[in-house]
Every structure is written in structure tokens, then in C-alpha cells.
Design a protein around this motif. Structure first.
Motif, PDB file in Angstrom:
ATOM      1  N   ILE A 276       0.858  -1.179   0.000  1.00  0.00           N
ATOM      2  CA  ILE A 276       0.000   0.000   0.000  1.00  0.00           C
ATOM      3  C   ILE A 276       0.895   1.230   0.000  1.00  0.00           C
ATOM      4  O   ILE A 276       1.786   1.359   0.844  1.00  0.00           O
ATOM      5  CB  ILE A 276      -0.900   0.017   1.244  1.00  0.00           C
ATOM      6  CG1 ILE A 276      -1.772  -1.235   1.268  1.00  0.00           C
ATOM      7  CG2 ILE A 276      -1.763   1.264   1.277  1.00  0.00           C
ATOM      8  CD1 ILE A 276      -2.516  -1.422   2.574  1.00  0.00           C
ATOM      9  N   THR A 277       0.681   2.123  -0.928  1.00  0.00           N
ATOM     10  CA  THR A 277       1.503   3.319  -1.049  1.00  0.00           C
ATOM     11  C   THR A 277       0.680   4.561  -0.745  1.00  0.00           C
ATOM     12  O   THR A 277      -0.388   4.758  -1.328  1.00  0.00           O
ATOM     13  CB  THR A 277       2.113   3.442  -2.465  1.00  0.00           C
ATOM     14  OG1 THR A 277       2.945   2.309  -2.718  1.00  0.00           O
ATOM     15  CG2 THR A 277       2.953   4.698  -2.586  1.00  0.00           C
ATOM     16  N   TYR A 278       1.202   5.362   0.169  1.00  0.00           N
ATOM     17  CA  TYR A 278       0.598   6.657   0.484  1.00  0.00           C
ATOM     18  C   TYR A 278       1.472   7.735  -0.149  1.00  0.00           C
ATOM     19  O   TYR A 278       2.666   7.820   0.135  1.00  0.00           O
ATOM     20  CB  TYR A 278       0.524   6.859   1.990  1.00  0.00           C
ATOM     21  CG  TYR A 278       0.150   8.274   2.418  1.00  0.00           C
ATOM     22  CD1 TYR A 278      -1.182   8.637   2.593  1.00  0.00           C
ATOM     23  CD2 TYR A 278       1.124   9.242   2.635  1.00  0.00           C
ATOM     24  CE1 TYR A 278      -1.529   9.920   2.981  1.00  0.00           C
ATOM     25  CE2 TYR A 278       0.788  10.528   3.025  1.00  0.00           C
ATOM     26  CZ  TYR A 278      -0.530  10.868   3.193  1.00  0.00           C
ATOM     27  OH  TYR A 278      -0.861  12.138   3.578  1.00  0.00           O
ATOM     28  N   ILE A 279       0.895   8.549  -1.016  1.00  0.00           N
ATOM     29  CA  ILE A 279       1.633   9.602  -1.718  1.00  0.00           C
ATOM     30  C   ILE A 279       1.057  10.938  -1.307  1.00  0.00           C
ATOM     31  O   ILE A 279      -0.128  11.205  -1.497  1.00  0.00           O
ATOM     32  CB  ILE A 279       1.538   9.437  -3.249  1.00  0.00           C
ATOM     33  CG1 ILE A 279       2.005   8.039  -3.670  1.00  0.00           C
ATOM     34  CG2 ILE A 279       2.377  10.500  -3.947  1.00  0.00           C
ATOM     35  CD1 ILE A 279       1.873   7.779  -5.149  1.00  0.00           C
ATOM     36  N   SER A 280       1.915  11.794  -0.740  1.00  0.00           N
ATOM     37  CA  SER A 280       1.438  13.106  -0.316  1.00  0.00           C
ATOM     38  C   SER A 280       1.563  14.150  -1.419  1.00  0.00           C
ATOM     39  O   SER A 280       0.896  15.167  -1.394  1.00  0.00           O
ATOM     40  CB  SER A 280       2.222  13.588   0.915  1.00  0.00           C
ATOM     41  OG  SER A 280       3.578  13.794   0.590  1.00  0.00           O
ATOM     42  N   ARG A 281       2.450  13.893  -2.386  1.00  0.00           N
ATOM     43  CA  ARG A 281       2.551  14.775  -3.551  1.00  0.00           C
ATOM     44  C   ARG A 281       3.239  14.001  -4.658  1.00  0.00           C
ATOM     45  O   ARG A 281       4.317  13.445  -4.459  1.00  0.00           O
ATOM     46  CB  ARG A 281       3.337  16.049  -3.223  1.00  0.00           C
ATOM     47  CG  ARG A 281       3.222  17.104  -4.337  1.00  0.00           C
ATOM     48  CD  ARG A 281       3.977  18.368  -3.965  1.00  0.00           C
ATOM     49  NE  ARG A 281       3.872  19.375  -5.009  1.00  0.00           N
ATOM     50  CZ  ARG A 281       4.587  20.490  -5.017  1.00  0.00           C
ATOM     51  NH1 ARG A 281       5.432  20.739  -4.039  1.00  0.00           N
ATOM     52  NH2 ARG A 281       4.453  21.365  -5.986  1.00  0.00           N
ATOM     53  N   LEU A 282       2.636  13.944  -5.817  1.00  0.00           N
ATOM     54  CA  LEU A 282       3.098  13.061  -6.871  1.00  0.00           C
ATOM     55  C   LEU A 282       4.379  13.551  -7.518  1.00  0.00           C
ATOM     56  O   LEU A 282       5.357  12.825  -7.629  1.00  0.00           O
ATOM     57  CB  LEU A 282       2.011  12.889  -7.935  1.00  0.00           C
ATOM     58  CG  LEU A 282       2.259  11.830  -9.004  1.00  0.00           C
ATOM     59  CD1 LEU A 282       2.387  10.470  -8.351  1.00  0.00           C
ATOM     60  CD2 LEU A 282       1.134  11.824 -10.024  1.00  0.00           C
TER      61      LEU A 282
ATOM     62  N   ARG B 224       2.228  -4.340   4.380  1.00  0.00           N
ATOM     63  CA  ARG B 224       3.351  -3.776   3.632  1.00  0.00           C
ATOM     64  C   ARG B 224       2.947  -2.373   3.183  1.00  0.00           C
ATOM     65  O   ARG B 224       2.110  -2.206   2.294  1.00  0.00           O
ATOM     66  CB  ARG B 224       3.684  -4.651   2.417  1.00  0.00           C
ATOM     67  CG  ARG B 224       4.902  -4.186   1.648  1.00  0.00           C
ATOM     68  CD  ARG B 224       5.178  -5.100   0.467  1.00  0.00           C
ATOM     69  NE  ARG B 224       5.422  -6.462   0.880  1.00  0.00           N
ATOM     70  CZ  ARG B 224       5.657  -7.474   0.041  1.00  0.00           C
ATOM     71  NH1 ARG B 224       5.673  -7.239  -1.265  1.00  0.00           N
ATOM     72  NH2 ARG B 224       5.868  -8.692   0.489  1.00  0.00           N
ATOM     73  N   ILE B 225       3.556  -1.368   3.794  1.00  0.00           N
ATOM     74  CA  ILE B 225       3.123   0.016   3.596  1.00  0.00           C
ATOM     75  C   ILE B 225       4.307   0.898   3.223  1.00  0.00           C
ATOM     76  O   ILE B 225       5.375   0.820   3.825  1.00  0.00           O
ATOM     77  CB  ILE B 225       2.438   0.560   4.862  1.00  0.00           C
ATOM     78  CG1 ILE B 225       1.207  -0.295   5.185  1.00  0.00           C
ATOM     79  CG2 ILE B 225       2.044   2.014   4.690  1.00  0.00           C
ATOM     80  CD1 ILE B 225       0.507   0.092   6.461  1.00  0.00           C
TER      81      ILE B 225
ATOM     82  N   SER C 192       6.216  -4.678   6.811  1.00  0.00           N
ATOM     83  CA  SER C 192       7.294  -4.158   5.974  1.00  0.00           C
ATOM     84  C   SER C 192       6.996  -2.692   5.709  1.00  0.00           C
ATOM     85  O   SER C 192       5.954  -2.362   5.146  1.00  0.00           O
ATOM     86  CB  SER C 192       7.373  -4.938   4.657  1.00  0.00           C
ATOM     87  OG  SER C 192       8.373  -4.405   3.813  1.00  0.00           O
ATOM     88  N   ILE C 193       7.919  -1.807   6.110  1.00  0.00           N
ATOM     89  CA  ILE C 193       7.671  -0.372   6.096  1.00  0.00           C
ATOM     90  C   ILE C 193       8.716   0.341   5.254  1.00  0.00           C
ATOM     91  O   ILE C 193       9.919   0.119   5.416  1.00  0.00           O
ATOM     92  CB  ILE C 193       7.693   0.204   7.528  1.00  0.00           C
ATOM     93  CG1 ILE C 193       6.684  -0.520   8.418  1.00  0.00           C
ATOM     94  CG2 ILE C 193       7.423   1.704   7.518  1.00  0.00           C
ATOM     95  CD1 ILE C 193       5.261  -0.370   7.972  1.00  0.00           C
ATOM     96  N   ASP C 194       8.262   1.208   4.343  1.00  0.00           N
ATOM     97  CA  ASP C 194       9.138   2.114   3.596  1.00  0.00           C
ATOM     98  C   ASP C 194       8.637   3.538   3.809  1.00  0.00           C
ATOM     99  O   ASP C 194       7.469   3.822   3.538  1.00  0.00           O
ATOM    100  CB  ASP C 194       9.124   1.808   2.091  1.00  0.00           C
ATOM    101  CG  ASP C 194       9.813   0.489   1.766  1.00  0.00           C
ATOM    102  OD1 ASP C 194       9.936  -0.342   2.678  1.00  0.00           O
ATOM    103  OD2 ASP C 194      10.211   0.306   0.611  1.00  0.00           O
TER     104      ASP C 194
END
Length: 446
Positions: free
Chosen positions: A93-99, A139-140, A174-176
């Protein structure tokens, strides 16, 4: 059947598809097959394009209700989901605050992405299966480049928190986290920090170590990272002249097996001393020797060091045998202070299990490069190890043919496993003419 009738039928079938309301008896399945035959006949006889599209949509849903995948056991469905996720370009799962940098903040809405969401949108059966398996949500990845508008980020942050709750309370995570803004890490990182007791793998890229300290401000505890085995900590800005701030993760002494650090000083190396550590990659190491580092990590199998600064070693004559190291890589850059082992720290070191050696001199001075290879050769010969892979990376304006030949001579190594810039040694040698290195007053520094 009229177009409104097909629309009504489509709405009914869509609801059944979403709830996986499939025919559960032979009679019901026979009835549905008869309806499918009738719909196919209507489609063949219809000439109006709009009505044909509506009939096609109805037929697709009817056939879907008889699809074999709808009758799979949940365990098999989970295995299929697992294969899709693992082979996806975005397995978590990807959280994007600004592309992108050029996109105005006001024009960008933070969002979550990931192939797991496709399963939850298909039907209620798939949604239930996906949500009930915690590892799908553990997995984030957070990409944080600038603060989005609070009114737009609150809803997405709440959704991310729901996803974290779906991962349960015990599934390893799993954290990035990639945060390149000044000051504190993104607010969503606080939610991930609260799950630190479940971290198994973490990749952290911050502007500075100070951001990581803000993320974990409380006193170090051995129970904070009990599962953490794989850690990568990198920072955009570091200054070794400043008294280093303790790394709040390493201070907890997690059971690491794999560690990647931007910088490691000998005074801090005892923190990572462990019999668990098997892989260590360091951007810059500062200390008396690699030998002392190997001594503190007796089970280390792979060591990669980009640059290093050595001091005089008062225990240079101490015999050290590290019998676990299999791979040793140096490069691509070196410090200008003490870029070789000339302080005698390796003259009593043996590495009997060493099988892979890589040396990348980048823009290293020629004399230092040759001295480095000479010292490494002595270590290999003294260790009586058999190298199965040797790779010498060539950069700069001077040739390495003669130097490489001198290094490989008398070593227990298969020529077919020797490379220069990833090119097989014999092939590279055949394609490069012997150019003698001429030392004169103008080139004495090379």
C-alpha cells in the motif's frame, strides 16, 4: 426485451455479482444457462448499437456468475491473491502526499494505491477474503515530499489507518518511508511508528537523522523492535564533524540480520555487534580497521563499504580469523585521508571462506588503487581461500590491464569467474591493448 428491461436486469445481476450471489443448486444453474443462451440469441438478432452494448453487459454478468473462480475454496483464492500481489510492481500500500514536484499542492489530492484494492472492489466475496488476510495489509510505503492541504489529507490518512487496522496486531510489517521535507516526518509516520513492535523490514529515507529521532522520541527499549531483521537507514544530509545523534532504532538493539547505513563510526559500531548480523552495507566507515568490525560481527557473510577512513591501530598485530565472510565489496568512492589498509590493520587477518571480491576504485589515485589491490591480494593469499567471483570496476583515464594481471596472478581463482566492469576478464583483456603506465612528474599524483 426493451432497453429499460435490460438496464433493470443489468442492475439486478450487478448486485448479485458484487455479493457473489451465485446459483447454489443444479436447477438454478440450469436456469441461468438457459438465460445465457437466450441473451446470446438476443445479441445476435439485435442491430441497434446502444441496445447491443446493454445486452453485452448483461451477458458478461450472467457468464460471470457461472465462472469457476467463484466456487474456489477461500484458501485457493488467497493463494491466487498472494501470487498477484508478489508479482505486482506495487505489492504493498503506497501513500503519496505529492506526486511530482511541479504539481501545485492545491491541485494534488493525497491518495492510497496498491493492487490489493482491486480485490476489494470486485465483489463482496473477494473483499471479505482480502480484508480477512492480515499480511495483505502489512506492507506500507509512504512517499512524502511536501505537506498537502490538511482538509484533503485527513480522509486519506484515516483510510490508511483503517488499512493498518486490517493488518491485525501480530502480522509482521514491511515499512518504507521516504520523507525529504525539513523538520518532522509526515503525520502518517506516527501511525506506523506505533506499530514498531511488528516491523520486520524497514527502509527509511529522511532528510537527516534528526527526523528519525523525532519519530521515536522516547527512551530506547529492547521491546520496541523485537522482530526487526532488515533495516536500511539513509539520510540526505550528514556531517561527520558534528557529534553524531544516536540512532533511536539501533539503540534498541533489534535482532538485525541485514543492515544498511549511510555512515558508521567505530565508536558506535558496538551497537550493531551481533551474532545475528549477516549482511552489512555502509556508505562510509570510520575506525581503526575493518578487522575490528568483523570481530564484532562474527557471523557476517557479506560486507559492502563505499568509503572509509582508518586511524592507527594499536592492536594491528592481533591475529583475527573471520570464518563466515563470503563476500567483500569496496567502492565506489573513498576518503582522501586514509583510503588504504596501510596502518597494518589487516596484516594478521584471514578470511578462509571468502568467495566473492569486488573493488571499485572510481576516481581513486593510481598508486592508491594498486596499493589497495596489493594489500587485498595478501589477505586472499594468506587466507588460502578460493575466489569464485572477482570483479574489478574501472573508472578514470588510466588503464588497469597490468594492475589486474598482477592482482590475479598466483591467486586461487577461475579466470572465467573474473570480470572487469562486469565483462569477463579474458574477453576484456582481448579487447584492450596493453598500455604501459608511465610515471612522470606531471602524473605522479595519479
Amino acid at each position: 426485451m426493451s432497453e429499460p428491461a435490460y438496464q433493470a436486469l443489468y442492475t439486478e445481476l450487478l448486485a448479485k455479482s458484487r455479493y457473489n450471489d451465485i446459483p447454489d443448486s443444479p436447477a438454478a444453474r440450469a436456469t441461468l444457462r438457459a438465460l445465457i443462451d437466450q441473451t446470446r440469441s438476443d445479441l445476435r438478432n439485435c442491430s441497434e448499437s446502444i441496445t447491443r452494448r446493454q445486452i453485452s453487459r448483461v451477458l458478461e454478468l450472467q457468464e460471470s456468475l457461472l465462472a469457476p473462480i467463484r466456487t474456489l475454496f477461500p484458501e485457493i483464492l488467497i493463494e491466487i491473491f498472494q501470487l498477484v500481489i508478489e508479482t505486482s510492481t506495487n505489492p504493498g500500500i503506497t501513500y503519496i502526499s505529492r506526486l511530482r514536484w511541479h504539481v501545485p499542492i492545491s491541485a494534488f489530492v493525497p491518495k492510497l494505491s496498491g493492487c490489493i484494492f482491486l480485490f476489494t472492489w470486485t465483489c463482496s466475496w473477494w473483499r471479505h477474503a482480502a480484508i480477512s488476510y492480515p499480511s495483505f495489509w502489512s506492507r506500507i510505503r509512504v512517499q512524502h515530499r511536501s505537506d498537502p492541504l490538511p482538509t484533503r489529507s485527513a480522509e486519506v490518512a484515516a483510510f490508511l489507518n483503517e488499512c493498518i487496522l486490517r493488518s491485525g496486531v501480530s502480522a509482521p510489517m514491511s515499512i518504507d518511508i521516504y520523507s525529504v521535507t525539513d523538520g518532522s516526518p509526515p503525520a502518517v509516520s506516527t501511525m506506523l511508528a506505533a506499530q514498531a513492535y511488528r516491523w520486520r523490514q524497514a527502509v527509511l529515507l529522511f532528510t537527516s537523522l534528526h527526523s528519525l529521532v523525532i519519530m521515536f522520541p522516547s527512551k530506547p527499549s529492547s521491546t520496541r523492535f523485537p522482530l526487526l531483521e532488515d533495516l536500511s537507514c539513509r539520510f540526505y544530509y550528514t556531517d561527520s564533524r558534528i557529534l553524531p545523534v544516536p540512532n533511536p532504532i539501533l539503540e534498541c538493539r533489534p535482532p538485525l540480520q541485514k543492515l544498511e547505513l549511510h555512515e558508521l563510526m567505530e565508536s558506535y559500531a558496538d551497537i550493531i555487534a551481533s551474532r545475528n548480523l549477516k549482511f552489512l552495507k555502509v556508505g562510509c566507515y570510520s575506525g581503526v580497521s575493518f578487522a575490528k568490525l568483523l570481530l564484532m560481527c562474527p557471523c557476517l557473510e557479506s560486507l559492502q563499504v563505499g568509503s572509509f577512513v582508518f586511524r592507527e591501530d594499536p592492536d594491528a598485530n592481533q591475529a583475527i580469523c573471520q570464518s563466515s565472510l563470503l563476500s567483500f565489496a569496496i567502492g565506489p568512492d573513498f576518503s582522501d585521508d586514509y583510503p588504504t589498509f596501510d596502518n597494518g590493520s589487516w596484516k594478521c587477518v584471514t578470511l578462509p571462506k571468502l568467495t566473492k571480491l569486488e573493488v571499485n576504485h572510481f576516481d581513486l589515485y593510481y598508486k592508491i588503487w594498486t596499493a589497495l589491490l596489493s594489500e587485498l591480494k595478501e589477505v586472499v593469499k594468506r587466507s588460502q581461500c578460493t575466489l569464485r567471483h572477482v570483479n574489478l570496476f574501472k573508472h578514470g583515464r588510466w588503464p588497469v590491464l597490468e594492475t589486474a594481471e598482477n592482482f590475479l596472478q598466483d591467486l586461487l581463482v577461475n579466470p572465467e569467474e573474473c570480470f572487469v566492469d562486469e565483462v569477463p576478464w579474458q574477453e576484456w583483456k582481448a579487447n584492450n591493448a596493453v598500455v604501459a603506465y608511465e610515471s612522470d612528474s606531471d602524473d605522479s599524483e595519479w
